[in-house]
Enzyme design. Sequence first.
Site, mmCIF file in Angstrom:
data_model
loop_
_atom_site.group_PDB
_atom_site.id
_atom_site.type_symbol
_atom_site.label_atom_id
_atom_site.label_comp_id
_atom_site.label_asym_id
_atom_site.label_seq_id
_atom_site.Cartn_x
_atom_site.Cartn_y
_atom_site.Cartn_z
ATOM 1 N N ASP A 62 34.558 49.809 7.292
ATOM 2 C CA ASP A 62 35.543 50.837 6.954
ATOM 3 C C ASP A 62 36.416 50.330 5.819
ATOM 4 O O ASP A 62 36.975 49.230 5.898
ATOM 5 C CB ASP A 62 36.431 51.172 8.154
ATOM 6 C CG ASP A 62 35.698 51.980 9.209
ATOM 7 O OD1 ASP A 62 34.701 52.643 8.869
ATOM 8 O OD2 ASP A 62 36.131 51.944 10.364
ATOM 9 N N HIS A 149 39.692 57.220 5.436
ATOM 10 C CA HIS A 149 38.974 56.003 5.049
ATOM 11 C C HIS A 149 37.542 56.365 4.707
ATOM 12 O O HIS A 149 37.068 57.444 5.028
ATOM 13 C CB HIS A 149 39.007 54.956 6.170
ATOM 14 C CG HIS A 149 38.224 55.300 7.407
ATOM 15 N ND1 HIS A 149 38.665 56.200 8.356
ATOM 16 C CD2 HIS A 149 37.023 54.862 7.849
ATOM 17 C CE1 HIS A 149 37.771 56.278 9.334
ATOM 18 N NE2 HIS A 149 36.758 55.489 9.062
ATOM 19 N N HIS A 151 33.826 55.276 5.626
ATOM 20 C CA HIS A 151 32.922 54.498 6.467
ATOM 21 C C HIS A 151 31.655 54.286 5.648
ATOM 22 O O HIS A 151 31.077 55.236 5.134
ATOM 23 C CB HIS A 151 32.634 55.286 7.752
ATOM 24 C CG HIS A 151 31.512 54.726 8.575
ATOM 25 N ND1 HIS A 151 31.730 54.012 9.726
ATOM 26 C CD2 HIS A 151 30.172 54.794 8.415
ATOM 27 C CE1 HIS A 151 30.549 53.650 10.243
ATOM 28 N NE2 HIS A 151 29.595 54.123 9.461
HETATM 29 ZN ZN LIG Z 1 33.488 53.325 10.423
#
Ligand SMILES: [Zn+2]
Length: 182
Positions: A62, A149, A151
Amino acid sequence: MNVSKFFMSQKGKVVSKGLVTHKISRAYSKNMYLLPVPKDKITEFGFDISPAHVGNLLNSIDFYVPKDTPIFAAAEGKVIKLLDSSRSKGNTVEYWDKGNFIEIMHSKKESTHYEHLRYKGVKVRICQKVKAGEVIGFSGNTGFTENPHLHFQVNRYVSKDDFVTVKARFANFIDVYKKHKR
Ligand SMILES: [Zn+2]
């Protein structure tokens, strides 16, 4: 939040949906990759900071970046899957398949997967060939997520539809797996 309880219940549910398998790999990628986000936008990163990185998703990373951060193709390849119509987000497993994403196939049976893009944040088409470092979309906060975020995972296919994640080797970034150990 009780992380271990969350981990157990999420894991159990996810496994029952067949999305996460118990297959794991500790291997590094065969290909070298570029960082999928601008280095100066990253506020936090790691492979072991999400309770969802279990089973065959173990080696996912992440990268915490603000919404609308450009996302780069980590290597040249061909777009094989994408979603960009979702506006939903939440921190329960019901949102697992509500994340906008792109998957790009590279050489050596490896693909890269970019998840949680903003609504209409995908800038490539299925079957499009992309170059390493090309902008392919913009980050967001859709799907199974709390805060914005990206991933990122490197898949190594072991059959047509089945893969394990492997550790991403970056040409222009540190070895993420040595930052935290587990
Ligand atoms: Zn993730």
